[in-house]
Design an enzyme around this catalytic site. Structure first.
Site, PDB file in Angstrom:
ATOM      1  N   GLU A  46       0.769  -1.295  -0.064  1.00  0.00           N
ATOM      2  CA  GLU A  46       0.042   0.223  -0.030  1.00  0.00           C
ATOM      3  C   GLU A  46       0.760   1.291   0.027  1.00  0.00           C
ATOM      4  O   GLU A  46       0.206   2.353  -0.610  1.00  0.00           O
ATOM      5  CB  GLU A  46      -1.009   0.037   1.115  1.00  0.00           C
ATOM      6  CG  GLU A  46      -2.125  -0.796   1.110  1.00  0.00           C
ATOM      7  CD  GLU A  46      -1.879  -2.382   1.320  1.00  0.00           C
ATOM      8  OE1 GLU A  46      -0.679  -2.620   1.884  1.00  0.00           O
ATOM      9  OE2 GLU A  46      -2.541  -3.374   1.203  1.00  0.00           O
ATOM     10  N   HIS A 101     -11.229  -4.192   9.224  1.00  0.00           N
ATOM     11  CA  HIS A 101     -11.579  -4.243   7.772  1.00  0.00           C
ATOM     12  C   HIS A 101     -12.875  -3.119   7.831  1.00  0.00           C
ATOM     13  O   HIS A 101     -13.546  -3.226   6.885  1.00  0.00           O
ATOM     14  CB  HIS A 101     -11.826  -5.256   7.258  1.00  0.00           C
ATOM     15  CG  HIS A 101     -10.760  -6.158   6.578  1.00  0.00           C
ATOM     16  ND1 HIS A 101      -9.741  -6.582   7.332  1.00  0.00           N
ATOM     17  CD2 HIS A 101     -10.367  -6.561   5.259  1.00  0.00           C
ATOM     18  CE1 HIS A 101      -8.997  -7.190   6.505  1.00  0.00           C
ATOM     19  NE2 HIS A 101      -9.386  -6.830   5.216  1.00  0.00           N
TER      20      HIS A 101
END
Ligand SMILES: Cc1ncc(C[n+]2csc(CCOP(=O)(O)OP(=O)(O)O)c2C)c(N)n1
Ligand SMILES: [Mg+2]
Length: 822
Positions: free
Chosen positions: A531, A598
């Site tokens: 990321e 999440h």
């Protein structure tokens, strides 16, 4: 994984072993006599002179920092100065064979690299090009300073320009290369191929890969050199940058002209120390840095250790490695061994190393050694040496005299122009395409299966009788994002999109379904699970002139790209003095159902960072219009999406989502439902819960709620909200972020300031709890629910007749939770 590559179990399960080749270590052994046939005398003397310029420049700064004067001129420089005295040969050697189209990136210790690359460009460019560059930069502002009373030739003028532009930048003058907003650790000058230097150690590790991606995808000439410190080998962005740059797909899946390795050299300026930590023997385990290349790919990254104390060894290596890149066999890892005599910074007492060690390196000082060799070969004598020294001292003295003169080199005047820096935070451009050429696509858009499928869908949630159309038959929010991105792919040839599972899979939430068929690998690809590098490369790609949509699958993963999102993406436009544009959209999806790691809404974190635009559409119409604006702009946009509502249809915009292109300006909240008794301002998917609450308020209590969808967080125009509050006198602010320290609180506070006179009660914030997000089955206890909004109104704004609140919003509970930190 593309289907074209079959993973055969009988193949991959076979017995075998991995063998590593050899990595050359300090193999260069030519003498100056031998090299004389490869260089002109002027070039060899020029190498020495460029090293001398760096030495004197850094010595001047060292003296200013430690004694407050240079050559009898006093000056106080409170800012940083990470000097590279001792490292000159590695910088000049690195830059010698680079063309102006080759870009270098660097670190906090990059003055030497700026000067070396700048001098290399000056040696190469003709007078006309040099004049053009100097005239164009800030409309000749720097040129006017150095031109006054100047009598030499254009190359000499350009040398003054380089020294002055760099030094004025270090001294935070408006006449510096970056208007004084970069400073010592971030100064750079793109017209000479000097790209941002980074005070975040290892920060260039992935940004530089984005520049290489830009060169590759847009078929631009030139290579990238990422100059990184040895201790930065411990940094995530460096490893992620290396992972990204060595992805097999470049050589195996990309086609035609695009096939082949990344044109980048990771050049570790290995001075053998971090600040005080010794890399070999203490903080790292590689023994010899070049070893790291061995494990990365079968080419072992063509890794090599070279002697950074011999400029000719460095030149030789760069020439060979550049050829490897030009043959598309990159990337390359170089371990350029060097040493700094000065401390990490001038205040460093060198307590971590012995005097003997410093002296041993001074004995083999590259300047003295090279001068000695030049003298042996009859290219220099004592008289020439001292005239060179005098000339260089004169150059540095002139640059210093001009840079510290407040009249000639003023600082930004924030007294007379208080908004000067504010106005530089965003470029606010509107650009269809970053370059004018035919975009490369694999089929006409109208033949795309996804486009054809969407065409059959109803673009409004209700039929002509006002009855809801079945969800699967309607145009959804994910289609809105798709349409905007697909449209831009066919408009802007530089646009690339990538992230994890963006190709074949269709993106984690099916937004990109259909794009794989439409686009070649070089425009849409899967990245490594990096990321940091996903955002970092997007930054590098954007700053070189391309447009990117990068995707961070889940909002929670933003933490993995923390530095890139917090320190890099938002800062380079202003830190460059507005030289750089940043047309980068980062798609971030807020999850649900998958628990604590999440499902976090981190809008507030990014809204807090100056220099980012932040949007969070909740309807298909807004998603398409806002994405169109984000992609038309030249600023970094964090584009939030919510997994709860990818499939919602357009319920608000009469006539549904237009097929044609339209933009919704960033920063304009939208009234989704008119009302007169209370305003509910919502961010993101909470809009639909606010609507449910409004229905209940109407049905049970006869209250009419006005619902405003924030749509954007940064920028944000308060006018719509103020107008509403004038009418209702009451406001609830709601969204999925945990309430403490959130942008919801920021909205509430600003509304109080701006509309205090119209408010009957303080604005109430209904955010998520200050908890981890629990499992899906318990999520309703965490994210704001319609009844929470009603309970909060009842307790804090307007008692609702006969209502019994289930959720406690009392002052007592607020105080109690705060005491416990929850
Ligand atoms: C992310 C980050 N961590 C720590 C620092 C503080 N710091 C500045 S320079 C430095 C050492 C860097 O060593 P190296 O990469 O070898 O570069 P050198 O200073 O030797 O040129 C450190 C730890 C920083 N600037 N950024
Ligand atoms: Mg170091």
């Amino acid at each position: 994984m593309p289907k074209s590559q079959f993973i055969d179990p009988s193949d991959v399960r076979q017995k075998g072993e991995i063998t590593f080749g050899t990595i050359p270590v300090n193999q260069y052994s030519k003498t100056l006599k031998e090299e004389k046939k490869n260089f002109s005398d002027d070039q060899l003397i020029g190498i020495y002179r460029d090293m001398l310029i760096i030495r004197e420049f850094e010595t001047m700064l060292n003296l200013i920092k430690t004694t407050g004067e240079y050559q009898g001129i006093s000056y106080s420089h409170p800012g940083p100065a990470h000097l590279s005295i001792g490292q000159e040969a590695s910088a000049v050697g690195m830059a010698f064979n680079l063309s102006v189209e080759d870009y270098i990136f660097g670190s906090h210790r990059s003055h030497g690299e700026i000067l070396a690359k700048g001098m290399s460009a000056i040696h190469q460019l003709d007078d006309e090009s040099l004049m053009q560059i100097m005239k164009n930069h800030f409309d000749g502002m720097i040129l006017r300073v150095i031109e006054k009373d100047f009598t030499g030739n254009v190359k000499e003028l350009a040398t003054d320009f380089l020294l002055y532009g760099t030094l004025a930048e270090i001294f935070a003058r408006e006449t510096g290369f970056n208007r004084g907003l970069g400073g010592s650790m971030h100064a750079f000058f793109t017209p000479f191929g000097v790209y941002p230097n980074n005070a975040i150690v290892g920060g260039s590790g992935d940004i530089s890969v984005g520049a290489a991606l830009y060169k590759k995808v847009n078929k631009k000439p030139g290579i990238i050199v990422a100059n990184i410190g040895d201790a930065s080998m411990g940094c995530g962005p460096v490893w992620e940058g290396i992972s990204f740059a060595t992805m097999d797909q470049f050589k195996k899946l990309w086609k035609g002209d695009f096939q082949g390795g990344m044109p980048i050299i990771f050049n570790f300026m290995n001075n053998q120390y971090g600040m005080g930590g010794q890399t070999r023997g203490e903080t790292m385990g590689y023994d010899i840095l070049a070893r790291v290349g061995a494990g990365v790919n079968p080419d072992m990254m063509h890794a090599e250790r070279i002697d950074g104390y011999n400029p000719l060894a460095v030149i030789d290596a760069f020439k060979r490695k550049k050829k490897i890149l030009e043959e598309r066999n990159g990337p390359v890892l170089l371990d350029t061994l060097t040493y700094r005599f000065t401390g990490h910074s001038p205040s460093d007492a060198s307590s971590y190393r012995s005097k003997e060690e410093i002296e041993a390196w001074q004995k083999v000082d590259s300047l003295a050694s090279f001068a000695h060799d030049l003298m042996n070969e009859g290219l220099l004598d004592e008289a020439k040496l001292s005239s060179l020294q005098n000339e260089v001292t004169g150059l540095i003295k002139k640059a210093m005299t001009l840079s510290i003169d407040d009249n000639v080199s003023p600082r930004m005047n924030l007294d007379s122009h208080p908004e000067l820096i504010g106005d530089m935070m965003f470029s606010n451009g509107s650009v269809d395409k970053m370059e004018d050429r035919e975009p490369e696509v694999l089929m006409p858009l109208e033949e795309n299966p996804r486009v054809q499928q969407i065409q059959k869908r109803e673009r409004f949630a209700f039929d002509k009788d006002g009855k809801p159309v079945s969800k699967i038959k309607t145009f959804q929010l994910r289609d809105g994002i798709f349409e905007a991105i697909a449209d831009r792919f066919y408009k802007d040839p530089t646009l690339v999109a990538y992230g994890e599972e963006n190709r074949d899979w269709g993106g984690a939430f099916a937004v990109y379904r259909g794009l794989t068929e439409a686009l070649p690998y070089n425009r849409l690809f899967n990245s490594s699970i990096s990321e940091g590098a996903i955002v970092g490369t997007a930054i590098g790609y954007g700053m070189c002139g391309g447009r990117v949509v990068a995707e961070i699958m889940y909002c929670d993963f933003l933490g993995r790209s923390g530095d890139e999102v917090f320190n890099q993406l938002p800062k380079w436009q202003s830190m460059s003095g507005n030289i750089i544009k940043m047309p980068v959209v980062i798609r971030v999806s807020v999850g649900s159902k998958y628990g604590a790691q999440h499902s976090q809404d981190w809008t507030s974190l990014v809204a807090h960072i100056p220099g980012l635009k932040v949007v969070f559409p909740a309807t298909p119409y807004d998603a398409k219009g806002l994405m169109n604006s984000a992609l038309q702009g030249t600023d970094p946009v964090i584009f939030f999406e919510s997994q709860r509502i990818y499939d919602v249809s357009e319920q608000f915009h009469e006539g549904g989502v237009p097929e044609e292109y339209y933009e919704i300006p960033l920063g304009e909240p939208d009234v989704k439902r008119n009302g007169s008794d209370i305003t509910i301002l919502s961010i993101g998917a909470t809009l639909y819960r606010a609507l449910e609450a409004a229905n209940t308020l109407q049905e049970k209590f006869g209250l009419s709620a006005e619902i405003i969808d924030a749509r954007s967080l940064v920028p944000f125009n308060y006018d719509t909200v103020i107008e509403s509050v004038k009418k209702t006198g009451r406001v609830v602010v709601t969204g999925d972020a945990s309430a403490r320290g959130s942008f919801l609180k920021d909205l509430a506070e600003t509304i109080t300031e701006l509309a205090f006179d119209y408010l009957d009660a303080p604005p109430v914030v209904v955010g998520s709890r200050n908890w981890i997000t629990p499992a899906h089955e318990l999520e309703d206890y965490f994210f704001p629910q319609p009844e929470w909004i009603i309970d909060a109104i009842h307790q804090k704004v307007l008692p609702l007749k006969g209502h019994k609140a289930k959720n406690d919003f009392s002052n007592e509970i607020i105080k109690d939770r705060s005491k416990k930190g929850i």
